[in-house]
Scaffold this motif. Structure first.
Motif, PDB file in Angstrom:
ATOM      1  N   GLU A   1     -27.648   8.662 -24.467  1.00 34.74           N
ATOM      2  CA  GLU A   1     -27.142   7.586 -23.612  1.00 34.74           C
ATOM      3  C   GLU A   1     -25.963   6.841 -24.231  1.00 34.74           C
TER       4      GLU A   1
ATOM      5  N   MET B   1     -27.686   2.649 -16.520  1.00 39.14           N
ATOM      6  CA  MET B   1     -28.779   2.077 -17.289  1.00 39.14           C
ATOM      7  C   MET B   1     -28.481   0.612 -17.626  1.00 39.14           C
ATOM      8  N   ASN B   2     -29.501  -0.226 -17.584  1.00 39.01           N
ATOM      9  CA  ASN B   2     -29.336  -1.637 -17.931  1.00 39.01           C
ATOM     10  C   ASN B   2     -29.706  -1.859 -19.401  1.00 39.01           C
ATOM     11  N   ILE B   3     -28.773  -2.443 -20.143  1.00 37.55           N
ATOM     12  CA  ILE B   3     -28.968  -2.700 -21.570  1.00 37.55           C
ATOM     13  C   ILE B   3     -28.626  -4.159 -21.859  1.00 37.55           C
TER      14      ILE B   3
ATOM     15  N   HIS C   1     -22.700   1.689 -19.156  1.00 35.52           N
ATOM     16  CA  HIS C   1     -23.957   1.011 -18.865  1.00 35.52           C
ATOM     17  C   HIS C   1     -23.723  -0.426 -18.379  1.00 35.52           C
ATOM     18  N   ASN C   2     -24.691  -0.948 -17.636  1.00 41.26           N
ATOM     19  CA  ASN C   2     -24.670  -2.353 -17.245  1.00 41.26           C
ATOM     20  C   ASN C   2     -25.168  -3.194 -18.420  1.00 41.26           C
TER      21      ASN C   2
ATOM     22  N   ASN D   1     -20.883  -1.095 -22.656  1.00 38.26           N
ATOM     23  CA  ASN D   1     -20.229  -1.170 -21.356  1.00 38.26           C
ATOM     24  C   ASN D   1     -19.186  -0.064 -21.200  1.00 38.26           C
TER      25      ASN D   1
END
Length: 320
Positions: free
Chosen positions: A163, A1-3, A24-25, A20
């Motif tokens: 998440e 997932m991009n955050i 997550h990215n 991270n």
């Protein structure tokens, strides 16, 4: 997932590091000319941690918004409205989830931070909050804690908690936005009071502060339409150890410095929150003796020792 994480102060930088760490990215945004951003850009570390190389740094707000589905905001609470106006001008904002990781109330209006961002951006986004106890200094040493994620949409709450959950931070579902936001903000007020008691060598009165402080804020939450029991959860009472007793607490350290006649340079959100709570006290006609005493000390030049002694030591009345 991009955050994306917006804000590269102590807490924002930690959040980027943590998100991270849980897989997550991450893009971390900061103002191009800010001291924190420049320091991270030059050597990828601050006083607390070193950022992994895979975390991307950017000073472009448009880039940070466009590349992420979830955007976490960690800036000064009093800057949120002007920042939200800026966010509202970005086209890619539609349908994204914004998570507020600040603990405060807008000083001029008494509005909760989710209300502030909702007024400026409206129905274009999902809004959640991330509150509860924890210090960067402990987390980076792998000392775990429990925190709360809440939203008016329970599916958003569950998704975010799933998440972001890990063995380092165990998330609980927040069911009461009013109670959780107000509780998170006002625990900083109690932190300032605790610091004043420490500075006056009245640390033993912090037990009384905890007992009376929770009662006081629970009355306000109930008057505002929230669940008064929320105050006894992680957002408020559960955060007292980290705020009333910890050497890392900016609010406690500010209160102590204030009564000792010293300057404290770092952000203590509780000071602005005292103003906001004074507004709420008048608006909802709720008596808040501790908050009112702090307002008199901080903004009306009342003597801290005399005012706190009057508050804690002199009344003779029934406890409940």
């Amino acid at each position: 997932m991009n955050i994306s994480v917006l804000g590269c102060g102590r807490w924002g930088t930690f959040i980027a590091w943590y998100v991270n760490k849980v897989g997550h990215n991450v893009m971390l945004w900061g103002r191009e000319n800010s001291k924190n951003y420049i320091g991270l850009k030059e050597n990828r570390k601050n006083d607390y941690l070193t950022l992994p190389e895979e975390i991307e740094l950017s000073h472009s707000l448009e880039n940070a918004i466009s590349q992420a589905e979830t955007i976490i905001i960690s800036i000064s609470a009093q800057e949120l409205r002007s920042f939200a106006k800026r966010l509202n001008s970005i086209n890619e904002i539609e349908g994204k989830t914004f998570v507020l990781c600040m603990k405060g109330i807008e000083a001029d209006s008494g509005k909760r931070l989710s209300q502030v961002i909702d007024e400026e951006i409206g129905k274009r986004i999902n809004i959640a909050v991330w509150v509860g106890p924890g210090h960067v200094q402990d987390f980076v040493r792998n000392i775990p804690n429990c925190m709360v994620i809440g939203s008016d949409d329970v599916e958003v709450t569950k998704r975010l908690a799933s998440e972001l959950n890990s063995d380092l931070i165990r998330f609980y579902y927040g069911q009461d936005m009013i109670g959780n936001e107000l509780g998170a903000a006002t625990k900083n007020v109690m932190g300032v009071a605790a610091g004043m008691l420490d500075g006056l060598q009245y640390s033993s009165l912090k037990g009384s502060l905890m007992a009376r402080g929770t009662r006081e804020i629970s009355r306000l939450v109930r008057a505002m339409g929230g669940n008064d029991i929320t105050i006894y959860g992680l957002s408020h009472l559960g955060d007292y150890e980290a705020t009333l007793f910890s050497e890392h607490s900016h609010n406690r350290r500010f209160g102590q410095a204030f009564v000792e006649g010293q300057t404290f340079e770092k952000l203590a959100e509780g000071v602005s929150t005292v103003k906001a709570v004074k507004e709420l006290s008048n608006m909802y006609e709720v008596e808040l003796p501790i908050c009112n005493a702090l307002y008199e000390i901080l903004f009306e030049d009342k003597n801290a020792k005399e005012t706190l002694e009057d508050l804690f030591l002199r009344p003779v009345k029934f406890e409940f």
